[in-house]
Design an enzyme around this catalytic site. Structure first.
Site, PDB file in Angstrom:
ATOM      1  CD  GLU A 151      -2.418   0.959   2.791  1.00 16.16           C
ATOM      2  OE1 GLU A 151      -3.439   1.839   3.117  1.00 16.16           O
ATOM      3  OE2 GLU A 151      -2.390   0.064   3.789  1.00 16.16           O
ATOM      4  CE  LYS A 185      -7.250   1.336   3.454  1.00 18.99           C
ATOM      5  NZ  LYS A 185      -6.003   1.590   4.266  1.00 18.99           N
ATOM      6  CE1 TYR A 216      -7.552   0.852  13.975  1.00 15.89           C
ATOM      7  CE2 TYR A 216      -9.270   1.570  12.409  1.00 15.89           C
ATOM      8  CZ  TYR A 216      -8.275   0.684  12.675  1.00 15.89           C
ATOM      9  OH  TYR A 216      -8.074  -0.321  12.016  1.00 15.89           O
ATOM     10  CB  CYS A 223      -4.748  -1.811   4.354  1.00 13.63           C
ATOM     11  SG  CYS A 223      -4.125  -2.057   5.784  1.00 13.63           S
ATOM     12  CB  SER A 274      -1.283  -3.589   8.529  1.00 13.34           C
ATOM     13  OG  SER A 274      -1.574  -3.438   9.955  1.00 13.34           O
ATOM     14  CE  LYS A 304      -1.625  -5.103  12.765  1.00 15.56           C
ATOM     15  NZ  LYS A 304      -1.036  -3.774  12.542  1.00 15.56           N
TER      16      LYS A 304
END
Length: 216
Positions: free
Chosen positions: A44, A110, A116, A146, A173, A179
Site C-alpha cells: 500500500e 481504498k 483510529y 489493507c 499495516s 499481529k
C-alpha cells in the site's frame, strides 16, 4: 490448466523518498521478469511511502508520486503489476494501480479508511466506491487495500460474488506482537468464507517473499 505465478514484493519504503522507492520497485520488477512471474504486487502506497500524512497537502508531493508511477508503467512490459500510490482526480485517493505491459489498465480506490490509533486516513483521502475485478492469465482477480479485507461483507465479498477467484490485498499495516497470528486467522476466514485464494502483501522490513503459483 490455468496457472498464475504471483510475486509478493514486501519491500521497505521511505516516506517521500521517491527516487529510492522507485528504484526498489523497478529492481524487483526486473527480477520478476527474470523469474517468469506473471503478476508482481507491492505494498500500500509503496510509491510514496506510508504513512505520508500532511505531505499529502503538498501538490508537489502528489505530482512526484505520479511521475514515479509513470516510471513504473514504462518498465512494465511483459507482466502485470499492482502497486500502491496516491491517485489524484477531483480529490486524492489511497489507490492501487493495476498495470499491464506498459499501460495503466485500472485503478482501485481504498474504500475503508481507518481513523483510529495511529491512522487518520479519513483526514486525507476520499473513500472509493467501486469493486472492479480483472482477468490476468485467464484468472479473475479482485484488488483491495489493507482494511478493505477486514470486513465480513466488504469489497472482498462483492468481488467474489462477481466472479473473482483470487483476492490481492496490498497493505502497510504496522507490526505489533501477536499481529501475525491474528492476520493469518482473519485472512484464512475471508478466503474460506468467499471460496477464494487470498494473496496478502504487507509492508515488511528486510524480508522478501518471492512467488507462489496458483493453478485453477
Amino acid at each position: 490448466m490455468r496457472r498464475l505465478r504471483i510475486g509478493i514484493a514486501q519491500i521497505n519504503t521511505t516516506v517521500g523518498d521517491f527516487v529510492d522507492n522507485t528504484q526498489k520497485i523497478l529492481k524487483y520488477i526486473a527480477d520478476a521478469k527474470a523469474l517468469g512471474i506473471d503478476l508482481i504486487t507491492f505494498p500500500e502506497l509503496a510509491i510514496c511511502g506510508y504513512p505520508p500524512e500532511d505531505l499529502l497537502f503538498k501538490p508537489r508531493f502528489i505530482d512526484e508520486n505520479l511521475k514515479s508511477l509513470n516510471q513504473v508503467i514504462e518498465k512494465s512490459s511483459g507482466l502485470t503489476i499492482i502497486v500502491g500510490f496516491v491517485d489524484s482526480k477531483e480529490d486524492i485517493y489511497n489507490a492501487a494501480a493495476i498495470i499491464y505491459d506498459g499501460r495503466l489498465i485500472g485503478v482501485y480506490h481504498k474504500i475503508y479508511l481507518p481513523n483510529y490509533g495511529v491512522f487518520d486516513e479519513n483526514r486525507y483521502f476520499k473513500a472509493g466506491n467501486e469493486c472492479p475485478i480483472y482477468t490476468i492469465c485467464g484468472i479473475s482477480i479482485g484488488v483491495g487495500i489493507c482494511e478493505d479485507i477486514w470486513y465480513e461483507a466488504g469489497p472482498t465479498t462483492v468481488q467474489t460474488y462477481a466472479g473473482a477467484e483470487i483476492i490481492v490485498n496490498i497493505s502497510s499495516s504496522p507490526y505489533h506482537a501477536g499481529k501475525s497470528n491474528f492476520r493469518e486467522r482473519m485472512l484464512s476466514t475471508r478466503a474460506a468464507d468467499n471460496v477464494a485464494i487470498v494473496s496478502y502483501n504487507n509492508l515488511v522490513v528486510g524480508k522478501m517473499n518471492w512467488y507462489s503459483t496458483v493453478t485453477a
